[in-house]
Design a protein around this motif. Structure first.
Motif, PDB file in Angstrom:
ATOM      1  N   MET A 200       0.922  -1.213  -0.281  1.00 57.20           N
ATOM      2  CA  MET A 200      -0.144  -0.404  -0.081  1.00 57.20           C
ATOM      3  C   MET A 200       0.749   1.174  -0.676  1.00 57.20           C
ATOM      4  SD  MET A 200      -2.776   1.342   2.597  1.00 57.20           S
ATOM      5  CE  MET A 200      -4.171   2.090   2.136  1.00 57.20           C
ATOM      6  N   SER A 201       0.695   2.196  -0.956  1.00 49.85           N
ATOM      7  CA  SER A 201       1.840   3.289  -0.832  1.00 49.85           C
ATOM      8  C   SER A 201       0.789   4.384   0.265  1.00 49.85           C
ATOM      9  CB  SER A 201       1.397   3.587  -2.100  1.00 49.85           C
ATOM     10  OG  SER A 201       0.561   4.563  -3.077  1.00 49.85           O
ATOM     11  N   THR A 202       2.286   5.111   0.287  1.00 48.10           N
ATOM     12  CA  THR A 202       1.459   6.421   0.842  1.00 48.10           C
ATOM     13  C   THR A 202       0.741   7.789   0.242  1.00 48.10           C
ATOM     14  OG1 THR A 202       2.993   5.839   2.626  1.00 48.10           O
ATOM     15  CG2 THR A 202       1.957   7.614   2.807  1.00 48.10           C
ATOM     16  N   THR A 203      -0.480   8.802   0.869  1.00 45.02           N
ATOM     17  CA  THR A 203      -1.031   9.285  -0.409  1.00 45.02           C
ATOM     18  C   THR A 203      -0.714  10.835   0.602  1.00 45.02           C
ATOM     19  OG1 THR A 203      -2.770   8.530   0.231  1.00 45.02           O
ATOM     20  CG2 THR A 203      -1.931   8.049  -1.831  1.00 45.02           C
TER      21      THR A 203
ATOM     22  N   THR B 186       1.109  10.508  -4.316  1.00 42.80           N
ATOM     23  CA  THR B 186       1.893   9.449  -3.357  1.00 42.80           C
ATOM     24  C   THR B 186       3.342   9.770  -3.704  1.00 42.80           C
ATOM     25  OG1 THR B 186       2.855   7.899  -5.617  1.00 42.80           O
ATOM     26  CG2 THR B 186       0.546   7.482  -5.128  1.00 42.80           C
TER      27      THR B 186
ATOM     28  N   GLU C  90       5.954   7.219  -2.434  1.00 40.40           N
ATOM     29  CA  GLU C  90       6.838   7.103  -2.976  1.00 40.40           C
ATOM     30  C   GLU C  90       6.817   6.914  -4.389  1.00 40.40           C
ATOM     31  OE1 GLU C  90       4.167   5.342  -1.377  1.00 40.40           O
ATOM     32  OE2 GLU C  90       5.024   5.281   0.528  1.00 40.40           O
TER      33      GLU C  90
END
Length: 58
Positions: A1-4, A15, A17
């Motif tokens: 799960m990518s950080t937004t 995002t 990443e």
């Protein structure tokens, strides 16, 4: 799960990443922000800020 997160300039979700412009969403927002610093739109408070002089010098 990518950080937004929200772009600090335009508020668009982006995002963290794999984003070369982070925390901004794009190079455009990054450059606008840099320009704001360069034109002194942002200022940091200091302890030793000079007082405004009200006397006239001739």
């Amino acid at each position: 799960m990518s950080t937004t997160l929200k772009c600090p300039r335009c508020g668009k979700l982006t995002t963290w990443e794999h984003n070369e412009f982070r925390p901004f969403c794009s190079e455009r927002c990054k450059m606008i922000d840099l320009g704001a610093w360069a034109s002194e739109e942002y200022k940091l408070p200091t302890q030793d800020a000079p007082a405004a002089e009200s006397s006239e010098e001739d």
